[in-house]
Design a protein around this motif. Structure first.
Motif, PDB file in Angstrom:
ATOM      1  N   SER A  44       3.583  39.353  14.075  1.00 39.68           N
ATOM      2  CA  SER A  44       3.211  38.461  15.177  1.00 39.68           C
ATOM      3  C   SER A  44       1.789  38.764  15.661  1.00 39.68           C
ATOM      4  CB  SER A  44       4.211  38.635  16.326  1.00 39.68           C
ATOM      5  OG  SER A  44       3.903  37.771  17.384  1.00 39.68           O
ATOM      6  N   HIS A  45       0.991  37.699  15.832  1.00 36.92           N
ATOM      7  CA  HIS A  45      -0.402  37.846  16.252  1.00 36.92           C
ATOM      8  C   HIS A  45      -0.889  36.522  16.828  1.00 36.92           C
ATOM      9  CE1 HIS A  45      -0.603  36.070  12.253  1.00 36.92           C
ATOM     10  NE2 HIS A  45      -1.840  35.708  12.488  1.00 36.92           N
ATOM     11  N   GLU A  46      -2.110  36.519  17.322  1.00 36.16           N
ATOM     12  CA  GLU A  46      -2.723  35.292  17.819  1.00 36.16           C
ATOM     13  C   GLU A  46      -4.226  35.336  17.550  1.00 36.16           C
ATOM     14  OE1 GLU A  46      -3.435  35.384  22.344  1.00 36.16           O
ATOM     15  OE2 GLU A  46      -1.629  36.607  22.060  1.00 36.16           O
ATOM     16  N   HIS A  47      -4.879  34.151  17.658  1.00 37.20           N
ATOM     17  CA  HIS A  47      -6.312  34.038  17.418  1.00 37.20           C
ATOM     18  C   HIS A  47      -6.991  33.325  18.582  1.00 37.20           C
ATOM     19  CE1 HIS A  47      -5.342  35.032  13.277  1.00 37.20           C
ATOM     20  NE2 HIS A  47      -4.564  33.972  13.200  1.00 37.20           N
ATOM     21  N   PRO A  48      -8.274  33.594  18.811  1.00 37.03           N
ATOM     22  CA  PRO A  48      -9.020  32.821  19.816  1.00 37.03           C
ATOM     23  C   PRO A  48      -9.525  31.484  19.270  1.00 37.03           C
ATOM     24  CG  PRO A  48     -10.419  34.550  18.928  1.00 37.03           C
ATOM     25  CD  PRO A  48      -9.050  34.751  18.310  1.00 37.03           C
ATOM     26  N   GLN A  49      -9.259  31.214  17.977  1.00 39.29           N
ATOM     27  CA  GLN A  49      -9.696  29.961  17.358  1.00 39.29           C
ATOM     28  C   GLN A  49      -8.484  29.120  16.953  1.00 39.29           C
ATOM     29  OE1 GLN A  49     -10.375  32.899  15.354  1.00 39.29           O
ATOM     30  NE2 GLN A  49     -12.151  33.515  16.560  1.00 39.29           N
ATOM     31  N   TYR A  50      -8.758  27.877  16.587  1.00 40.94           N
ATOM     32  CA  TYR A  50      -7.736  27.040  15.962  1.00 40.94           C
ATOM     33  C   TYR A  50      -7.496  27.536  14.537  1.00 40.94           C
ATOM     34  CZ  TYR A  50      -7.772  23.517  19.655  1.00 40.94           C
ATOM     35  OH  TYR A  50      -7.627  22.857  20.847  1.00 40.94           O
ATOM     36  N   GLU A  51      -6.304  27.278  14.030  1.00 39.77           N
ATOM     37  CA  GLU A  51      -5.977  27.640  12.651  1.00 39.77           C
ATOM     38  C   GLU A  51      -5.324  26.459  11.948  1.00 39.77           C
ATOM     39  OE1 GLU A  51      -2.898  30.488  10.092  1.00 39.77           O
ATOM     40  OE2 GLU A  51      -3.589  31.165  12.072  1.00 39.77           O
ATOM     41  N   ILE A  52      -5.801  26.177  10.739  1.00 42.21           N
ATOM     42  CA  ILE A  52      -5.132  25.229   9.840  1.00 42.21           C
ATOM     43  C   ILE A  52      -4.494  26.043   8.725  1.00 42.21           C
ATOM     44  CG2 ILE A  52      -5.489  23.438   8.097  1.00 42.21           C
ATOM     45  CD1 ILE A  52      -7.669  22.274   9.852  1.00 42.21           C
ATOM     46  N   ASN A  53      -3.206  25.865   8.519  1.00 34.56           N
ATOM     47  CA  ASN A  53      -2.488  26.551   7.452  1.00 34.56           C
ATOM     48  C   ASN A  53      -1.842  25.480   6.579  1.00 34.56           C
ATOM     49  OD1 ASN A  53      -0.052  27.890   6.115  1.00 34.56           O
ATOM     50  ND2 ASN A  53      -1.101  29.676   7.017  1.00 34.56           N
ATOM     51  N   TYR A  54      -2.265  25.406   5.321  1.00 32.72           N
ATOM     52  CA  TYR A  54      -1.835  24.345   4.408  1.00 32.72           C
ATOM     53  C   TYR A  54      -1.058  24.987   3.259  1.00 32.72           C
ATOM     54  CZ  TYR A  54      -2.287  20.181   1.420  1.00 32.72           C
ATOM     55  OH  TYR A  54      -2.036  19.074   0.638  1.00 32.72           O
ATOM     56  N   LEU A  55       0.190  24.564   3.080  1.00 36.40           N
ATOM     57  CA  LEU A  55       1.031  25.179   2.061  1.00 36.40           C
ATOM     58  C   LEU A  55       0.880  24.439   0.738  1.00 36.40           C
ATOM     59  CD1 LEU A  55       3.031  27.535   1.859  1.00 36.40           C
ATOM     60  CD2 LEU A  55       4.877  25.865   2.116  1.00 36.40           C
ATOM     61  N   LEU A  56       0.492  25.179  -0.296  1.00 41.25           N
ATOM     62  CA  LEU A  56       0.258  24.582  -1.607  1.00 41.25           C
ATOM     63  C   LEU A  56       1.514  24.582  -2.467  1.00 41.25           C
ATOM     64  CD1 LEU A  56      -3.191  26.263  -2.252  1.00 41.25           C
ATOM     65  CD2 LEU A  56      -2.781  23.867  -1.685  1.00 41.25           C
ATOM     66  N   GLU A  57       2.294  25.639  -2.390  1.00 42.89           N
ATOM     67  CA  GLU A  57       3.547  25.686  -3.148  1.00 42.89           C
ATOM     68  C   GLU A  57       4.507  26.667  -2.508  1.00 42.89           C
ATOM     69  OE1 GLU A  57       2.695  26.931  -7.108  1.00 42.89           O
ATOM     70  OE2 GLU A  57       2.137  28.961  -6.541  1.00 42.89           O
ATOM     71  N   GLY A  58       5.799  26.420  -2.716  1.00 36.56           N
ATOM     72  CA  GLY A  58       6.824  27.284  -2.164  1.00 36.56           C
ATOM     73  C   GLY A  58       7.225  26.856  -0.759  1.00 36.56           C
ATOM     74  N   LYS A  59       7.792  27.811  -0.024  1.00 29.47           N
ATOM     75  CA  LYS A  59       8.240  27.566   1.345  1.00 29.47           C
ATOM     76  C   LYS A  59       7.769  28.715   2.233  1.00 29.47           C
ATOM     77  CE  LYS A  59      12.453  25.123  -0.094  1.00 29.47           C
ATOM     78  NZ  LYS A  59      13.948  25.097  -0.039  1.00 29.47           N
ATOM     79  N   GLN A  60       7.350  28.364   3.432  1.00 31.29           N
ATOM     80  CA  GLN A  60       6.906  29.372   4.396  1.00 31.29           C
ATOM     81  C   GLN A  60       7.611  29.106   5.727  1.00 31.29           C
ATOM     82  OE1 GLN A  60       2.751  31.311   6.040  1.00 31.29           O
ATOM     83  NE2 GLN A  60       2.727  29.129   5.580  1.00 31.29           N
ATOM     84  N   THR A  61       7.985  30.163   6.396  1.00 28.61           N
ATOM     85  CA  THR A  61       8.564  30.046   7.728  1.00 28.61           C
ATOM     86  C   THR A  61       7.652  30.749   8.713  1.00 28.61           C
ATOM     87  OG1 THR A  61      10.848  29.955   6.932  1.00 28.61           O
ATOM     88  CG2 THR A  61      10.508  30.611   9.215  1.00 28.61           C
ATOM     89  N   MET A  62       7.207  30.015   9.730  1.00 26.46           N
ATOM     90  CA  MET A  62       6.427  30.601  10.808  1.00 26.46           C
ATOM     91  C   MET A  62       7.224  30.523  12.093  1.00 26.46           C
ATOM     92  SD  MET A  62       2.379  29.862  10.877  1.00 26.46           S
ATOM     93  CE  MET A  62       1.266  30.405   9.576  1.00 26.46           C
ATOM     94  N   GLN A  71       8.004  25.276   6.764  1.00 29.82           N
ATOM     95  CA  GLN A  71       6.900  24.586   6.106  1.00 29.82           C
ATOM     96  C   GLN A  71       7.164  24.505   4.608  1.00 29.82           C
ATOM     97  OE1 GLN A  71       3.184  26.687   6.442  1.00 29.82           O
ATOM     98  NE2 GLN A  71       1.921  24.879   6.045  1.00 29.82           N
ATOM     99  N   ARG A  72       7.007  23.305   4.049  1.00 30.37           N
ATOM    100  CA  ARG A  72       7.183  23.080   2.618  1.00 30.37           C
ATOM    101  C   ARG A  72       5.860  22.690   1.978  1.00 30.37           C
ATOM    102  NH1 ARG A  72      12.640  22.466   1.220  1.00 30.37           N
ATOM    103  NH2 ARG A  72      14.052  22.461   3.015  1.00 30.37           N
ATOM    104  N   SER A  73       5.849  22.627   0.661  1.00 33.57           N
ATOM    105  CA  SER A  73       4.633  22.318  -0.072  1.00 33.57           C
ATOM    106  C   SER A  73       4.017  21.006   0.421  1.00 33.57           C
ATOM    107  CB  SER A  73       4.935  22.216  -1.566  1.00 33.57           C
ATOM    108  OG  SER A  73       3.776  21.883  -2.291  1.00 33.57           O
ATOM    109  N   GLY A  74       2.720  21.045   0.730  1.00 35.36           N
ATOM    110  CA  GLY A  74       2.014  19.863   1.226  1.00 35.36           C
ATOM    111  C   GLY A  74       2.025  19.719   2.722  1.00 35.36           C
TER     112      GLY A  74
END
Length: 308
Positions: A44-62, A71-74
């Motif tokens: 767990s963390h945070e940023h002082p900026q905006y973040e774009i996270n784009y999933l290319l393949e597989g599955k991610q859980t945030m 999050q799924r591919s695309g």
């Protein structure tokens, strides 16, 4: 070589097209593309900026601010500054993602982003589909290696600006159904700023008085609102009065002209619409603490000290 083409109709008229000044500052941080194993996780963390996270393949859980996002591919995630988030595989298998952290100083764009009520934009939605081509260009083979050169950095920024242009258009569609009161105020302030920029350009070209006629009452009349409402709205969004913004436009133009030694200070005063050089000098010193001639000498010395 193909000759440049004039806009249709422009070549047949005695006309002028005024292009607005572009002063947006864009900062990009921590751009990376990464393939991670199924047991990978990020705490767990945070940023002082905006973040774009784009999933290319597989599955991610945030987990974003305590809410689980699958999050799924695309799919694209857009996180705001201060969003607390962690990341892991969504199914225990490897996945690949592309990540950008950014900030920029366009108040209208940031206001639009702040109105978003969602974090996840699915692959088949407007936002993900529109920005995918620009993201793809940023991820082209060799881009990361070329970014170390000046030309490479410029190309990377060009891709990023195209990305944000597409993001602006897509998010505008997404937020069209949201309450318009807040966005209406920001859009009004942005329109006032645009008209002030155009008026400043016209003023500098025609030598009209720069300080005595900065146009907010006329702009308010054109927009069908009171001058007080225009000033209050502008201050709410930009954090300064229209007059202060106008002064910044005049000061910027003055500095640009003073940087060119071909222009005498007296000629600059006339270009900016001041009645005499003394009036211009007093105003410039009030803004900067320097007389125009001293500012020219000091800025010239700094330029000479810069390494080749």
């Amino acid at each position: 070589m193909t000759a440049p083409r004039l806009p249709t109709g422009f070549e047949r008229t005695d006309a002028e097209i005024l292009f607005p000044d572009v002063k947006t500052t864009l900062n990009l941080f921590g751009i990376h593309m990464r393939r991670v194993p199924g047991n990978w996780s990020y705490p767990s963390h945070e940023h002082p900026q905006y973040e774009i996270n784009y999933l290319l393949e597989g599955k991610q859980t945030m987990t974003v601010n305590g809410n689980r996002v699958a999050q799924r591919s695309g799919d694209l995630l857009l996180l705001k500054p201060g969003d607390v988030h962690d990341s892991r595989s969504g199914d225990g298998e490897p996945f690949t993602y592309f990540c950008i952290h950014f900030d920029l100083d366009d108040r209208l764009f940031l206001s639009l982003l702040s109105r978003l009520e969602q974090v996840l934009f699915p692959a088949d939605g407007t936002v993900a589909r529109k920005v995918a081509p620009a993201l793809g260009r940023m991820m082209e083979p060799g881009s990361a290696f070329d970014a170390g050169s000046i030309a490479g950095r410029m190309r990377l920024q060009a891709c990023a600006f195209e990305l944000f242009a597409q993001l602006w258009e897509a998010i505008s569609e997404e937020t069209a159904s949201l309450p318009m009161q807040s966005y209406g105020k920001v859009a009004l302030a942005h329109e006032i700023a645009r008209r002030l920029q155009a008026l400043a350009s016209q003023t500098f070209h025609q030598g009209q008085p720069a300080e005595s006629h900065y146009g907010i009452e006329e702009i308010a009349d054109e927009l069908g609102i009171s001058g007080s409402h225009a000033s209050r709205t502008f201050r709410d969004v930009y954090g300064k009065s229209p007059r202060a913004y106008w002064s910044e436009l005049v000061l910027h133009e003055a500095k640009q002209l003073l940087a060119d030694p071909r222009h005498a200070v007296q000629a600059i005063a006339a270009i900016l619409g001041y009645r005499d050089i003394a009036h211009f000098s007093r105003q410039f010193k009030r803004w900067t603490g320097f007389a125009p001639s001293d500012y020219r000498r000091l800025s010239g010395s700094r330029s000479a000290e810069q390494p080749d």
